[in-house]
Design a protein around this motif. Structure first.
Motif, PDB file in Angstrom:
ATOM      1  N   GLY A 167       6.820  -3.109 -59.473  1.00 24.91           N
ATOM      2  CA  GLY A 167       7.616  -2.489 -58.421  1.00 24.91           C
ATOM      3  C   GLY A 167       6.826  -2.416 -57.130  1.00 24.91           C
ATOM      4  O   GLY A 167       5.647  -2.782 -57.066  1.00 24.91           O
ATOM      5  N   SER A 168       7.476  -1.941 -56.107  1.00 26.88           N
ATOM      6  CA  SER A 168       6.831  -1.883 -54.793  1.00 26.88           C
ATOM      7  C   SER A 168       5.664  -0.893 -54.757  1.00 26.88           C
ATOM      8  O   SER A 168       4.736  -1.063 -53.976  1.00 26.88           O
ATOM      9  CB  SER A 168       7.861  -1.525 -53.724  1.00 26.88           C
ATOM     10  N   ALA A 169       5.693   0.113 -55.620  1.00 22.45           N
ATOM     11  CA  ALA A 169       4.610   1.098 -55.633  1.00 22.45           C
ATOM     12  C   ALA A 169       3.276   0.470 -56.025  1.00 22.45           C
ATOM     13  O   ALA A 169       2.228   0.880 -55.530  1.00 22.45           O
ATOM     14  CB  ALA A 169       4.953   2.240 -56.588  1.00 22.45           C
ATOM     15  N   LEU A 170       3.312  -0.530 -56.896  1.00 21.17           N
ATOM     16  CA  LEU A 170       2.064  -1.205 -57.263  1.00 21.17           C
ATOM     17  C   LEU A 170       1.475  -1.944 -56.074  1.00 21.17           C
ATOM     18  O   LEU A 170       0.266  -1.883 -55.817  1.00 21.17           O
ATOM     19  CB  LEU A 170       2.310  -2.180 -58.419  1.00 21.17           C
ATOM     20  N   PHE A 171       2.316  -2.616 -55.304  1.00 22.67           N
ATOM     21  CA  PHE A 171       1.824  -3.351 -54.143  1.00 22.67           C
ATOM     22  C   PHE A 171       1.339  -2.408 -53.048  1.00 22.67           C
ATOM     23  O   PHE A 171       0.343  -2.686 -52.378  1.00 22.67           O
ATOM     24  CB  PHE A 171       2.908  -4.306 -53.626  1.00 22.67           C
ATOM     25  N   VAL A 172       2.042  -1.298 -52.879  1.00 22.94           N
ATOM     26  CA  VAL A 172       1.583  -0.292 -51.915  1.00 22.94           C
ATOM     27  C   VAL A 172       0.239   0.283 -52.357  1.00 22.94           C
ATOM     28  O   VAL A 172      -0.655   0.510 -51.545  1.00 22.94           O
ATOM     29  CB  VAL A 172       2.648   0.819 -51.749  1.00 22.94           C
ATOM     30  N   GLY A 173       0.063   0.504 -53.658  1.00 22.96           N
ATOM     31  CA  GLY A 173      -1.207   1.011 -54.173  1.00 22.96           C
ATOM     32  C   GLY A 173      -2.350   0.035 -53.960  1.00 22.96           C
ATOM     33  O   GLY A 173      -3.459   0.435 -53.586  1.00 22.96           O
ATOM     34  N   TRP A 174      -2.091  -1.250 -54.181  1.00 24.22           N
ATOM     35  CA  TRP A 174      -3.141  -2.243 -53.940  1.00 24.22           C
ATOM     36  C   TRP A 174      -3.487  -2.314 -52.448  1.00 24.22           C
ATOM     37  O   TRP A 174      -4.647  -2.417 -52.075  1.00 24.22           O
ATOM     38  CB  TRP A 174      -2.710  -3.615 -54.448  1.00 24.22           C
ATOM     39  N   GLY A 175      -2.481  -2.243 -51.599  1.00 24.57           N
ATOM     40  CA  GLY A 175      -2.736  -2.246 -50.154  1.00 24.57           C
ATOM     41  C   GLY A 175      -3.504  -1.014 -49.708  1.00 24.57           C
ATOM     42  O   GLY A 175      -4.431  -1.100 -48.900  1.00 24.57           O
ATOM     43  N   ALA A 176      -3.132   0.151 -50.240  1.00 20.83           N
ATOM     44  CA  ALA A 176      -3.819   1.394 -49.875  1.00 20.83           C
ATOM     45  C   ALA A 176      -5.269   1.381 -50.342  1.00 20.83           C
ATOM     46  O   ALA A 176      -6.158   1.825 -49.609  1.00 20.83           O
ATOM     47  CB  ALA A 176      -3.081   2.589 -50.476  1.00 20.83           C
ATOM     48  N   SER A 177      -5.504   0.875 -51.541  1.00 21.93           N
ATOM     49  CA  SER A 177      -6.893   0.832 -52.017  1.00 21.93           C
ATOM     50  C   SER A 177      -7.707  -0.147 -51.182  1.00 21.93           C
ATOM     51  O   SER A 177      -8.882   0.123 -50.880  1.00 21.93           O
ATOM     52  CB  SER A 177      -6.937   0.446 -53.499  1.00 21.93           C
ATOM     53  N   SER A 178      -7.104  -1.253 -50.754  1.00 20.30           N
ATOM     54  CA  SER A 178      -7.829  -2.205 -49.900  1.00 20.30           C
ATOM     55  C   SER A 178      -8.184  -1.577 -48.560  1.00 20.30           C
ATOM     56  O   SER A 178      -9.312  -1.730 -48.077  1.00 20.30           O
ATOM     57  CB  SER A 178      -6.979  -3.452 -49.662  1.00 20.30           C
ATOM     58  N   LEU A 179      -7.241  -0.862 -47.963  1.00 16.34           N
ATOM     59  CA  LEU A 179      -7.520  -0.215 -46.679  1.00 16.34           C
ATOM     60  C   LEU A 179      -8.560   0.889 -46.815  1.00 16.34           C
ATOM     61  O   LEU A 179      -9.409   1.072 -45.941  1.00 16.34           O
ATOM     62  CB  LEU A 179      -6.230   0.338 -46.085  1.00 16.34           C
ATOM     63  N   SER A 180      -8.507   1.632 -47.902  1.00 21.34           N
ATOM     64  CA  SER A 180      -9.501   2.684 -48.127  1.00 21.34           C
ATOM     65  C   SER A 180     -10.889   2.090 -48.336  1.00 21.34           C
ATOM     66  O   SER A 180     -11.880   2.611 -47.812  1.00 21.34           O
ATOM     67  CB  SER A 180      -9.099   3.532 -49.329  1.00 21.34           C
ATOM     68  N   LEU A 181     -10.967   0.998 -49.086  1.00 17.02           N
ATOM     69  CA  LEU A 181     -12.262   0.329 -49.271  1.00 17.02           C
ATOM     70  C   LEU A 181     -12.783  -0.236 -47.957  1.00 17.02           C
ATOM     71  O   LEU A 181     -13.985  -0.130 -47.655  1.00 17.02           O
ATOM     72  CB  LEU A 181     -12.134  -0.784 -50.312  1.00 17.02           C
ATOM     73  N   LEU A 182     -11.910  -0.825 -47.152  1.00 16.60           N
ATOM     74  CA  LEU A 182     -12.321  -1.381 -45.868  1.00 16.60           C
ATOM     75  C   LEU A 182     -12.792  -0.286 -44.917  1.00 16.60           C
ATOM     76  O   LEU A 182     -13.851  -0.404 -44.288  1.00 16.60           O
ATOM     77  CB  LEU A 182     -11.167  -2.167 -45.245  1.00 16.60           C
ATOM     78  N   GLY A 183     -12.025   0.790 -44.815  1.00 16.74           N
ATOM     79  CA  GLY A 183     -12.413   1.903 -43.939  1.00 16.74           C
ATOM     80  C   GLY A 183     -13.703   2.565 -44.377  1.00 16.74           C
ATOM     81  O   GLY A 183     -14.562   2.892 -43.550  1.00 16.74           O
ATOM     82  N   GLY A 184     -13.861   2.759 -45.682  1.00 15.73           N
ATOM     83  CA  GLY A 184     -15.100   3.344 -46.176  1.00 15.73           C
ATOM     84  C   GLY A 184     -16.295   2.441 -45.929  1.00 15.73           C
ATOM     85  O   GLY A 184     -17.389   2.911 -45.590  1.00 15.73           O
ATOM     86  N   SER A 185     -16.092   1.144 -46.075  1.00 15.52           N
ATOM     87  CA  SER A 185     -17.178   0.196 -45.818  1.00 15.52           C
ATOM     88  C   SER A 185     -17.582   0.215 -44.350  1.00 15.52           C
ATOM     89  O   SER A 185     -18.781   0.155 -44.027  1.00 15.52           O
ATOM     90  CB  SER A 185     -16.765  -1.214 -46.215  1.00 15.52           C
ATOM     91  N   LEU A 186     -16.601   0.301 -43.459  1.00 15.22           N
ATOM     92  CA  LEU A 186     -16.923   0.370 -42.038  1.00 15.22           C
ATOM     93  C   LEU A 186     -17.667   1.661 -41.689  1.00 15.22           C
ATOM     94  O   LEU A 186     -18.578   1.654 -40.859  1.00 15.22           O
ATOM     95  CB  LEU A 186     -15.650   0.247 -41.200  1.00 15.22           C
ATOM     96  N   LEU A 187     -17.286   2.750 -42.325  1.00  7.01           N
ATOM     97  CA  LEU A 187     -18.020   4.001 -42.094  1.00  7.01           C
ATOM     98  C   LEU A 187     -19.441   3.927 -42.653  1.00  7.01           C
ATOM     99  O   LEU A 187     -20.365   4.501 -42.087  1.00  7.01           O
ATOM    100  CB  LEU A 187     -17.281   5.186 -42.716  1.00  7.01           C
ATOM    101  N   CYS A 188     -19.605   3.216 -43.758  1.00  2.00           N
ATOM    102  CA  CYS A 188     -20.949   3.075 -44.332  1.00  2.00           C
ATOM    103  C   CYS A 188     -21.858   2.222 -43.447  1.00  2.00           C
ATOM    104  O   CYS A 188     -23.075   2.302 -43.562  1.00  2.00           O
ATOM    105  CB  CYS A 188     -20.863   2.468 -45.734  1.00  2.00           C
ATOM    106  N   CYS A 189     -21.263   1.426 -42.573  1.00  2.00           N
ATOM    107  CA  CYS A 189     -22.074   0.609 -41.652  1.00  2.00           C
ATOM    108  C   CYS A 189     -22.695   1.441 -40.541  1.00  2.00           C
ATOM    109  O   CYS A 189     -23.504   0.924 -39.772  1.00  2.00           O
ATOM    110  CB  CYS A 189     -21.224  -0.496 -41.041  1.00  2.00           C
ATOM    111  N   SER A 190     -22.337   2.704 -40.413  1.00  2.00           N
ATOM    112  CA  SER A 190     -22.914   3.549 -39.377  1.00  2.00           C
ATOM    113  C   SER A 190     -24.188   4.234 -39.843  1.00  2.00           C
ATOM    114  O   SER A 190     -24.573   5.267 -39.327  1.00  2.00           O
ATOM    115  CB  SER A 190     -21.891   4.591 -38.923  1.00  2.00           C
TER     116      SER A 190
END
Length: 175
Positions: free
Chosen positions: A128-151
């Motif tokens: 269902g769409s919730a699985l795709f939204v979950g994969w997208g949200a986890s990708s954005l959270s990983l990307l944002g956290g990685s960018l914060l870790c670069c500081s």
């Protein structure tokens, strides 16, 4: 309902409730009856999602404190950037928990879909769409956290001043 025949058009099942959409357009949902009667993958996915939400909430708070634009703890920029990195780590952990929960649920749906059973193929659950939204949200959270870790703060070089020394020119200079 009287002379009218109402049939279920679609069945939806998630972590918190099961829903049935009827041919009249109505959707009826019911919460899962008992926590202990749920399957293991649903219980695990629920726990991972709650942990992910908590980690994300605390990641937001810690990251806001660690940002350069806030006044909290602005006397030491090295400590502030370390706080921002801690917020980034919380976001990465939140993204990993979300990714694990969504992937675990998707694995179970895939297993049940391809398993030999008496349930007809058109009545089996699919992604269902919730699985795709979950994969997208986890990708954005990983990307944002990685960018914060670069500081991460650069090491302070106390007493080590590097200056460029003039090199003697070997070429002829013309005036």
């Amino acid at each position: 309902a009287g002379d009218a025949i109402i049939t279920a058009v679609g069945l939806h099942e998630g972590l918190w409730m099961s829903c049935a959409a009827q041919s009249t357009g109505q959707v009826q949902c019911r919460l899962h009856d008992s926590l202990l009667s749920l399957e293991v993958h649903i219980q695990t996915s629920r726990a991972l999602m709650v942990i992910s939400l908590l980690l994300g909430f605390f990641g937001i708070i810690v990251s806001v404190v660690g940002m350069k634009c806030t006044k909290v703890g602005e006397e030491d920029p090295v400590t502030k950037s370390r706080i921002a990195v801690a917020g980034g780590v919380l976001f990465v952990l939140s993204g990993l928990c979300t990714l694990a929960a969504v992937s675990l649920y998707a694995t179970q749906v895939t297993y049940e879909f391809f398993r030999e059973s008496t349930i007809p193929i058109n009545a089996r659950y699919e992604f269902g769409s919730a699985l795709f939204v979950g994969w997208g949200a986890s990708s954005l959270s990983l990307l944002g956290g990685s960018l914060l870790c670069c500081s991460w703060p650069a090491k302070e070089r106390r007493g080590q001043q590097y200056q460029r020394q003039a090199q003697p020119s070997t070429a002829r200079e013309y005036v």
